[in-house]
Design an enzyme around this catalytic site. Sequence first.
Site, PDB file in Angstrom:
ATOM      1  N   ASN A 123      -1.958   1.029  -4.894  1.00 50.40           N
ATOM      2  CA  ASN A 123      -1.617   0.022  -3.879  1.00 50.40           C
ATOM      3  C   ASN A 123      -2.024   0.429  -2.461  1.00 50.40           C
ATOM      4  OD1 ASN A 123       0.216  -2.156  -2.576  1.00 50.40           O
ATOM      5  ND2 ASN A 123       1.032  -0.231  -1.782  1.00 50.40           N
ATOM      6  N   SER A 156      -7.047  -8.101  -3.150  1.00 51.56           N
ATOM      7  CA  SER A 156      -6.809  -9.112  -2.102  1.00 51.56           C
ATOM      8  C   SER A 156      -7.603 -10.377  -2.420  1.00 51.56           C
ATOM      9  CB  SER A 156      -7.279  -8.567  -0.751  1.00 51.56           C
ATOM     10  OG  SER A 156      -7.304  -9.597   0.218  1.00 51.56           O
ATOM     11  N   TYR A 181     -13.586  -4.534   4.691  1.00 53.43           N
ATOM     12  CA  TYR A 181     -12.359  -4.584   3.874  1.00 53.43           C
ATOM     13  C   TYR A 181     -12.600  -5.500   2.669  1.00 53.43           C
ATOM     14  CZ  TYR A 181      -7.529  -5.795   2.634  1.00 53.43           C
ATOM     15  OH  TYR A 181      -6.351  -6.041   1.952  1.00 53.43           O
ATOM     16  N   SER A 196     -14.606  -3.720   0.175  1.00 49.71           N
ATOM     17  CA  SER A 196     -13.854  -2.693  -0.579  1.00 49.71           C
ATOM     18  C   SER A 196     -13.041  -3.343  -1.695  1.00 49.71           C
ATOM     19  CB  SER A 196     -12.945  -1.883   0.362  1.00 49.71           C
ATOM     20  OG  SER A 196     -11.827  -2.634   0.788  1.00 49.71           O
ATOM     21  N   LYS A 197     -12.469  -4.510  -1.424  1.00 47.73           N
ATOM     22  CA  LYS A 197     -11.629  -5.154  -2.440  1.00 47.73           C
ATOM     23  C   LYS A 197     -12.494  -5.803  -3.537  1.00 47.73           C
ATOM     24  CE  LYS A 197      -7.556  -4.116  -0.679  1.00 47.73           C
ATOM     25  NZ  LYS A 197      -6.695  -3.133  -1.348  1.00 47.73           N
TER      26      LYS A 197
HETATM   27  P1  NDP Z   1       1.403  -1.759   4.749  1.00 48.31           P
HETATM   28  O1  NDP Z   1       0.582  -1.383   5.938  1.00 48.31           O
HETATM   29  O2  NDP Z   1       2.759  -2.321   4.924  1.00 48.31           O
HETATM   30  O3  NDP Z   1       1.507  -0.515   3.736  1.00 48.31           O
HETATM   31  C1  NDP Z   1       0.366   0.222   3.445  1.00 48.31           C
HETATM   32  C2  NDP Z   1       0.760   1.440   2.652  1.00 48.31           C
HETATM   33  O4  NDP Z   1      -0.442   2.204   2.394  1.00 48.31           O
HETATM   34  C3  NDP Z   1       1.721   2.341   3.415  1.00 48.31           C
HETATM   35  O5  NDP Z   1       2.631   2.937   2.527  1.00 48.31           O
HETATM   36  C4  NDP Z   1       0.785   3.384   4.019  1.00 48.31           C
HETATM   37  O6  NDP Z   1       1.407   4.630   4.206  1.00 48.31           O
HETATM   38  C5  NDP Z   1      -0.260   3.510   2.926  1.00 48.31           C
HETATM   39  N1  NDP Z   1      -1.497   4.030   3.496  1.00 48.31           N
HETATM   40  C6  NDP Z   1      -2.286   3.472   4.444  1.00 48.31           C
HETATM   41  N2  NDP Z   1      -3.281   4.297   4.771  1.00 48.31           N
HETATM   42  C7  NDP Z   1      -3.107   5.415   4.024  1.00 48.31           C
HETATM   43  C8  NDP Z   1      -3.794   6.649   3.938  1.00 48.31           C
HETATM   44  N3  NDP Z   1      -4.855   6.941   4.703  1.00 48.31           N
HETATM   45  N4  NDP Z   1      -3.333   7.585   3.065  1.00 48.31           N
HETATM   46  C9  NDP Z   1      -2.238   7.346   2.308  1.00 48.31           C
HETATM   47  N5  NDP Z   1      -1.537   6.200   2.357  1.00 48.31           N
HETATM   48  C10 NDP Z   1      -1.966   5.252   3.215  1.00 48.31           C
HETATM   49  O7  NDP Z   1       0.450  -2.781   3.957  1.00 48.31           O
HETATM   50  P2  NDP Z   1       0.716  -3.723   2.694  1.00 48.31           P
HETATM   51  O8  NDP Z   1       1.943  -3.358   1.989  1.00 48.31           O
HETATM   52  O9  NDP Z   1       0.550  -5.105   3.160  1.00 48.31           O
HETATM   53  O10 NDP Z   1      -0.572  -3.343   1.838  1.00 48.31           O
HETATM   54  C11 NDP Z   1      -0.498  -2.847   0.507  1.00 48.31           C
HETATM   55  C12 NDP Z   1      -1.744  -3.253  -0.239  1.00 48.31           C
HETATM   56  O11 NDP Z   1      -1.802  -4.676  -0.281  1.00 48.31           O
HETATM   57  C13 NDP Z   1      -3.054  -2.791   0.407  1.00 48.31           C
HETATM   58  O12 NDP Z   1      -3.943  -2.338  -0.584  1.00 48.31           O
HETATM   59  C14 NDP Z   1      -3.587  -4.061   1.062  1.00 48.31           C
HETATM   60  O13 NDP Z   1      -4.991  -4.025   1.158  1.00 48.31           O
HETATM   61  C15 NDP Z   1      -3.098  -5.112   0.090  1.00 48.31           C
HETATM   62  N6  NDP Z   1      -3.015  -6.463   0.656  1.00 48.31           N
HETATM   63  C16 NDP Z   1      -2.168  -6.751   1.702  1.00 48.31           C
HETATM   64  C17 NDP Z   1      -2.136  -8.019   2.243  1.00 48.31           C
HETATM   65  C18 NDP Z   1      -1.248  -8.400   3.393  1.00 48.31           C
HETATM   66  O14 NDP Z   1      -1.436  -9.496   3.954  1.00 48.31           O
HETATM   67  N7  NDP Z   1      -0.271  -7.602   3.781  1.00 48.31           N
HETATM   68  C19 NDP Z   1      -2.980  -9.092   1.691  1.00 48.31           C
HETATM   69  C20 NDP Z   1      -3.806  -8.689   0.576  1.00 48.31           C
HETATM   70  C21 NDP Z   1      -3.806  -7.423   0.095  1.00 48.31           C
HETATM   71  P3  NDP Z   1       1.879   5.175   5.675  1.00 48.31           P
HETATM   72  O15 NDP Z   1       2.355   4.002   6.464  1.00 48.31           O
HETATM   73  O16 NDP Z   1       2.991   6.141   5.341  1.00 48.31           O
HETATM   74  O17 NDP Z   1       0.710   5.810   6.240  1.00 48.31           O
END
Ligand code: NDP
Length: 254
Positions: free
Chosen positions: A93, A145, A158, A161-162
């Site tokens: 995720n 996504s 982005y 990547s997806k």
């Molecule tokens: P958030 O930003 O709320 O959460 C992202 C999570 O990924 C956090 O736990 C963060 O950890 C972790 N993360 C980010 N960068 C890194 C890194 N370099 N190394 C390790 N962990 C990392 O985003 P979402 O919950 O919204 O996103 C979750 C997934 O859903 C993603 O893959 C996103 O692409 C996908 N998505 C989200 C959408 C949206 O509108 N929100 C729409 C479509 C897809 P930390 O904060 O501790 O660094």
Amino acid sequence: MINLDNKVALITGSSDGIGKAAAVLFSSLGAKVAIVGRDQTKLDQVAAECEAKSPHNYKPVVIKADFTRDEDVVRTFEETISAYKHLDILVNNAGLGGTKDIRDPDYIHDYDRVQQVNVRSVVRLTELSIPHLVKSKGLIVNVSSVVAVKPSEKFWYYSMSKAALDMFTKTMALKLAPHVRVNSVNPGPVRTRFLSPLVPDTNTVYEDMDKRQPLGRVGDPNEIANVIAFLSSEASSNMTGSIVFSDSGYLLAE
Ligand code: NDP
């Protein structure tokens, strides 16, 4: 129908947003989870929530890791296996967005960071998990996504990547059948902190996006976690290589 009791799940990007919602839901369904992110404080809060919701009071394994670093990706896997000696479910995720213009002299660094976290870390974790998942007849859920199939000009790398992730889901589903199922949930816009590093006023952006969705609102992280739990359970036993959209109707709109 959704029974995850005593299943061992590694859920990446679980310090916040969708991954956090999934970790708490999995815990409430009796799973043993490993949670991962860069922010220790947020991870500790999620761990406490998971333990409180677990019917067995299971404490998650907490792993602080930055997935732009290959060694952190490998260590994440090793710490999970060292703690549980077993793996049933891998939820890929963790992800981040990026909006630099191709004419920006700096764009290639951000491009690389996005590909590393959104694609390369998923490939590495999958590679490392295969022997364990074959043994446990386990499964993988990738979080992709809607922009994998509907191009976003602003989020161009982005989107790339997806799209790569979706093809990885399908090719691995073929490769690992009949032993390991591999599916994807592809959210539309979801209210999380995802946009915070990219836009100055996320509230206004989400309010605007709410109006543009056929359902009249963007998604909630728990709604995506429900799909992840479904794809992680026997309720989806006939599905592999599926790309499941949970998008407030986003793909229906212009
Ligand atoms: P958030 O930003 O709320 O959460 C992202 C999570 O990924 C956090 O736990 C963060 O950890 C972790 N993360 C980010 N960068 C890194 C890194 N370099 N190394 C390790 N962990 C990392 O985003 P979402 O919950 O919204 O996103 C979750 C997934 O859903 C993603 O893959 C996103 O692409 C996908 N998505 C989200 C959408 C949206 O509108 N929100 C729409 C479509 C897809 P930390 O904060 O501790 O660094």
